[in-house]
Design an enzyme around this catalytic site. Structure first.
Site, PDB file in Angstrom:
ATOM      1  N   ASP A 106       0.816  -1.297   0.032  1.00  0.00           N
ATOM      2  CA  ASP A 106       0.207  -0.033  -0.008  1.00  0.00           C
ATOM      3  C   ASP A 106       0.913   1.204   0.019  1.00  0.00           C
ATOM      4  O   ASP A 106       2.040   1.111   0.351  1.00  0.00           O
ATOM      5  CB  ASP A 106      -0.798   0.167   1.146  1.00  0.00           C
ATOM      6  CG  ASP A 106      -1.761  -1.142   1.415  1.00  0.00           C
ATOM      7  OD1 ASP A 106      -2.243  -1.769   0.257  1.00  0.00           O
ATOM      8  OD2 ASP A 106      -2.318  -1.265   2.306  1.00  0.00           O
ATOM      9  N   LYS A 107       0.162   2.395  -0.452  1.00  0.00           N
ATOM     10  CA  LYS A 107       0.936   3.602  -0.328  1.00  0.00           C
ATOM     11  C   LYS A 107       1.541   3.894   1.140  1.00  0.00           C
ATOM     12  O   LYS A 107       2.770   4.515   0.994  1.00  0.00           O
ATOM     13  CB  LYS A 107      -0.038   4.618  -0.792  1.00  0.00           C
ATOM     14  CG  LYS A 107       0.531   5.986  -0.879  1.00  0.00           C
ATOM     15  CD  LYS A 107      -0.334   6.968  -1.413  1.00  0.00           C
ATOM     16  CE  LYS A 107       0.095   8.407  -1.287  1.00  0.00           C
ATOM     17  NZ  LYS A 107      -1.118   9.406  -1.235  1.00  0.00           N
TER      18      LYS A 107
END
Ligand code: URA
Length: 243
Positions: A106-107
């Site tokens: 994920d970011k």
């Protein structure tokens, strides 16, 4: 090993564009078996010919294998309309050589990310059949408890399917932190597992292990290095049913 063109060899070994490899060859900076060779289309045998750049021996590899310590704030995508991608950390030549992320983080997730242009190995590492282990260090807004181990072991339903067994090891120093090991990579799986354990929100997430490779902690966030031959061999072993 079969032969390859000298410009391809130089471009792969030095991660240069073909154009820059050509220039290095024409400038007389490349020698083959001790003699300068200025012919870009000359054929060399990587298993027996010694190729050097400015006198320094080169090692040929058909593919690129990278370990990145991913920082937060970058997405694992080749391009993104809104966010910067992990590829912004690499010189343009790397993207030109077709490297891709092996799976996604994920970011806001940190840590170990493998990138390669070896599509076959990448495919095997991501195949559910190989159940490659991924270990994360997670810190949540609430403490973990012993009963959470059972929840993670039994799994939760994501997209109508039960997740495979996850292992929870609660940190001895901080009860809000734990190591969580998965053998699959469903979207937000760690965060969703933690949420299933008494609605815990993950406040920090870092991958520390992937397919038996440990994150090189000497890499700062955003730093990367090429995998060693041993590390590449380990990845291959994992996809061949080894440990
Ligand atoms: N699980 C998550 O929730 N996020 C990641 O980035 C990886 C695994």
């Amino acid at each position: 090993m079969s032969t390859v063109r000298l410009d391809k060899y130089v471009s792969s070994a030095l991660i240069l564009s073909r154009k820059d490899a050509f220039s290095a060859i024409r400038a007389g900076r490349i020698s083959v078996n001790g003699s300068v060779l200025k012919k870009a289309d000359a054929k060399v045998d990587p298993s027996s010919d010694e190729v050097a750049f400015d006198g320094k021996k080169l090692t040929y590899s058909e593919f690129i294998y990278i370990m990145l310590n991913k920082p937060s704030g970058l997405v694992c995508a080749s391009s993104d309309a809104r966010d910067k991608t992990v590829f912004s950390l690499f010189p343009k030549e790397y993207a030109d050589k077709g490297i891709n992320c092996v799976g996604r983080l994920d970011k806001d997730t940190y840590g170990l990310l493998i990138l390669t242009n070896d599509g076959s190995l990448s495919h095997k590492l991501l195949s559910p059949k190989n159940a490659v282990a991924k270990k994360y260090f997670a810190t949540c807004d609430k403490p973990f408890s012993e009963s959470d181990k059972e929840i993670m072991k039994n799994g939760i339903i994501i997209d109508g399917k039960r997740t495979s067994e996850a292992k929870l090891e609660i940190s001895e120093d901080d009860e809000n932190s734990a190591y969580i090991t998965l053998t699959e990579g469903k979207f937000h799986e760690v965060k969703r597992l933690c949420y299933a354990c008494g609605q815990k929100e993950v406040v920090f997430l870092k991958r520390v292990e992937f397919a038996s490779l440990l994150l090189d902690e000497s890499l700062e966030y955003g730093e990367w290095r090429n995998l060693t031959d041993d590390e590449i061999a380990k990845l291959r072993l994992v996809t061949e049913g080894g440990k």
